[in-house]
Design a protein around this motif. Structure first.
Motif, PDB file in Angstrom:
ATOM      1  N   HIS A  84      35.696 -20.072  46.724  1.00 48.76           N
ATOM      2  CA  HIS A  84      36.356 -21.024  47.628  1.00 48.76           C
ATOM      3  C   HIS A  84      37.618 -20.464  48.253  1.00 48.76           C
ATOM      4  O   HIS A  84      38.327 -21.151  48.965  1.00 48.76           O
ATOM      5  CB  HIS A  84      36.684 -22.315  46.874  1.00 48.76           C
ATOM      6  N   MET A  85      37.921 -19.202  47.970  1.00 49.36           N
ATOM      7  CA  MET A  85      39.139 -18.607  48.509  1.00 49.36           C
ATOM      8  C   MET A  85      38.823 -17.634  49.619  1.00 49.36           C
ATOM      9  O   MET A  85      37.928 -16.791  49.472  1.00 49.36           O
ATOM     10  CB  MET A  85      39.854 -17.838  47.387  1.00 49.36           C
ATOM     11  N   THR A  86      39.556 -17.714  50.724  1.00 48.47           N
ATOM     12  CA  THR A  86      39.379 -16.725  51.791  1.00 48.47           C
ATOM     13  C   THR A  86      39.844 -15.362  51.273  1.00 48.47           C
ATOM     14  O   THR A  86      40.539 -15.272  50.255  1.00 48.47           O
ATOM     15  CB  THR A  86      40.246 -17.062  53.024  1.00 48.47           C
ATOM     16  N   ILE A  87      39.469 -14.340  52.016  1.00 44.90           N
ATOM     17  CA  ILE A  87      39.873 -12.991  51.631  1.00 44.90           C
ATOM     18  C   ILE A  87      41.396 -12.858  51.705  1.00 44.90           C
ATOM     19  O   ILE A  87      42.029 -12.219  50.872  1.00 44.90           O
ATOM     20  CB  ILE A  87      39.166 -11.960  52.553  1.00 44.90           C
TER      21      ILE A  87
ATOM     22  N   VAL B  42      41.146   0.043  51.449  1.00 47.20           N
ATOM     23  CA  VAL B  42      39.875   0.085  50.718  1.00 47.20           C
ATOM     24  C   VAL B  42      38.679   0.127  51.668  1.00 47.20           C
ATOM     25  O   VAL B  42      37.525  -0.002  51.235  1.00 47.20           O
ATOM     26  CB  VAL B  42      39.728  -1.094  49.725  1.00 47.20           C
ATOM     27  N   GLY B  43      38.956   0.287  52.968  1.00 49.24           N
ATOM     28  CA  GLY B  43      37.860   0.467  53.921  1.00 49.24           C
ATOM     29  C   GLY B  43      37.314  -0.818  54.508  1.00 49.24           C
ATOM     30  O   GLY B  43      36.191  -0.847  55.009  1.00 49.24           O
ATOM     31  N   MET B  44      38.111  -1.902  54.459  1.00 47.07           N
ATOM     32  CA  MET B  44      37.681  -3.165  55.065  1.00 47.07           C
ATOM     33  C   MET B  44      38.474  -3.398  56.353  1.00 47.07           C
ATOM     34  O   MET B  44      39.596  -2.924  56.486  1.00 47.07           O
ATOM     35  CB  MET B  44      37.944  -4.330  54.102  1.00 47.07           C
ATOM     36  N   ARG B  45      37.878  -4.186  57.253  1.00 43.31           N
ATOM     37  CA  ARG B  45      38.569  -4.451  58.514  1.00 43.31           C
ATOM     38  C   ARG B  45      39.502  -5.658  58.404  1.00 43.31           C
ATOM     39  O   ARG B  45      39.245  -6.591  57.652  1.00 43.31           O
ATOM     40  CB  ARG B  45      37.546  -4.710  59.618  1.00 43.31           C
TER      41      ARG B  45
ATOM     42  N   ASP C 175      39.747 -14.368  57.241  1.00 40.60           N
ATOM     43  CA  ASP C 175      39.425 -15.779  57.023  1.00 40.60           C
ATOM     44  C   ASP C 175      38.002 -16.016  56.561  1.00 40.60           C
ATOM     45  O   ASP C 175      37.519 -17.133  56.537  1.00 40.60           O
ATOM     46  CB  ASP C 175      39.747 -16.578  58.294  1.00 40.60           C
ATOM     47  N   LYS C 176      37.349 -14.951  56.165  1.00 43.98           N
ATOM     48  CA  LYS C 176      35.995 -15.103  55.629  1.00 43.98           C
ATOM     49  C   LYS C 176      36.031 -15.400  54.139  1.00 43.98           C
ATOM     50  O   LYS C 176      37.039 -15.177  53.470  1.00 43.98           O
ATOM     51  CB  LYS C 176      35.201 -13.828  55.905  1.00 43.98           C
ATOM     52  N   TYR C 177      34.896 -15.854  53.651  1.00 46.42           N
ATOM     53  CA  TYR C 177      34.750 -16.184  52.226  1.00 46.42           C
ATOM     54  C   TYR C 177      33.839 -15.152  51.551  1.00 46.42           C
ATOM     55  O   TYR C 177      33.018 -14.519  52.212  1.00 46.42           O
ATOM     56  CB  TYR C 177      34.157 -17.588  52.085  1.00 46.42           C
TER      57      TYR C 177
ATOM     58  N   LEU D  10      32.468  -6.713  48.568  1.00 44.27           N
ATOM     59  CA  LEU D  10      33.207  -7.571  47.635  1.00 44.27           C
ATOM     60  C   LEU D  10      33.934  -6.748  46.594  1.00 44.27           C
ATOM     61  O   LEU D  10      35.058  -7.059  46.199  1.00 44.27           O
ATOM     62  CB  LEU D  10      32.257  -8.545  46.934  1.00 44.27           C
ATOM     63  N   GLN D  11      33.301  -5.670  46.140  1.00 41.14           N
ATOM     64  CA  GLN D  11      33.981  -4.854  45.134  1.00 41.14           C
ATOM     65  C   GLN D  11      35.203  -4.164  45.763  1.00 41.14           C
ATOM     66  O   GLN D  11      36.232  -4.017  45.112  1.00 41.14           O
ATOM     67  CB  GLN D  11      33.006  -3.848  44.504  1.00 41.14           C
TER      68      GLN D  11
END
Ligand SMILES: Nc1ncnc2c1ncn2[C@@H]1O[C@H](COP(=O)(O)OP(=O)(O)OP(=O)(O)O)[C@@H](O)[C@H]1O
Ligand SMILES: [Mg+2]
Length: 275
Positions: free
Chosen positions: A108-111, A141-144, A149-151, A160-161
């Motif tokens: 239930h938490m956004t990123i 960590v290689g994320m944009r 605001d995504k879940y 996710l890892q």
């Protein structure tokens, strides 16, 4: 210099049977006189079969569960009796990454909140200042950054890892327990996540406990390895030493599961790491 973490005589048991009145009549010992150290910037591998007690060790070290006996010393301080400011500082400096990011992250938490929450809890940092830091962590960590605001359900296991790693890094820790951090991921992305952990270690001088049942994988990550069998550390050495000259029957079984010493069958991730 003293090791970052020193564990001596660690013992933990769980109730195994109760009588008619709910009194515990039998206990299963899951950590039995466990001793090891983790140096600064070092990775200690913990290998052993399912149920050997690996995760229980990790959870005791981070004070998520309480041992029955033994000492845990972190940077010279007694973890078991820490209180107040010292405990808060330990909670900041020592983190954990779990096997399954689908269940370790709050759905239930956004990123934004997943990665930023520790900053608010520990330092009261909010808003734009927090976002700047969150974006920095995610990019590392290689994320944009446009994914704030995504879940969790909108991401793959590997993504996710990475997010879980970003959360663990937010408070700039010294030590992370990685409990089978790639075991739940597709083989094709295991090596990417492991390489990320290795890069972060050399950038930040992190110390890791790396828990795995895969000796060939641990070999590429760990400076030293402890082999656990039924709650006990039965052998300690470099992965190389364990491969070349295993002493305990269980270690021999682990090594012989990897037949030819030269053409050892390795997990796909280990092979990719070596490449
Ligand atoms: N809260 C608990 N209550 C009772 N028994 C427990 C509890 N937690 C763990 N155990 C038992 O302790 C033993 C060690 O468990 P642990 O999860 O540490 O093993 P592990 O080496 O991490 O195994 P795996 O490779 O499957 O993750 C197991 O027999 C387990 O059933
Ligand atoms: Mg486990």
């Amino acid at each position: 210099m003293s090791p970052l973490l020193e564990v001596t005589g660690l013992r933990k048991s769980f109730p195994a049977a109760r009588n008619l009145f709910g009194r515990v009549t039998e206990r299963t010992v899951v950590s039995d006189d466990v001793n090891f150290t983790v140096g600064r910037g070092e990775t200690l591998g913990i290998v052993g079969e399912s149920g050997a007690g690996k995760s229980t060790i990790g959870r005791q070290v981070l004070r998520l569960i309480e041992p029955d006996a033994g000492t845990i010393t972190f940077d010279g301080d007694d973890v078991r009796t820490m209180k107040g400011k010292d405990l808060l500082s330990f909670r900041r400096r020592a983190q954990m990454i779990f096997q399954d990011p689908f269940s370790s992250l709050d759905p239930h938490m956004t990123i934004r909140n997943t990665v930023g929450e520790p900053l608010t809890i520990h330092f009261g940092i909010k808003g734009a200042e927090r976002d700047t830091h969150v974006v920095e962590m995610l990019e590392r960590v290689g994320m944009r950054a446009d994914q704030l605001d995504k879940y969790p359900r909108e991401f793959s296991g590997g993504q996710l890892q990475r997010i879980a790693i970003a959360r663990a890094l937010t408070l700039d820790p010294d030590f992370i327990v990685c409990d089978e951090p790639v075991a739940a991921l597709d083989v094709s992305i295991q090596a990417q996540v492991l390489n990320l952990l290795l890069d972060l270690q050399s950038e930040r001088g992190l110390s890791y406990i790396f828990i795995s049942h895969d000796l060939s994988l641990v070999r590429f990550l760990a400076h030293r390895v402890v082999v656990m069998y039924r709650g006990q550390v039965v052998e300690t050495g470099t992965a190389e030493e364990l491969f070349e000259n295993p002493q305990h029957p269980y270690t021999k079984t682990l090594v012989s599961a990897v037949p030819d010493p030269r053409a050892r069958r390795r997990s796909a991730a280990a092979t990719a790491l070596e490449a």
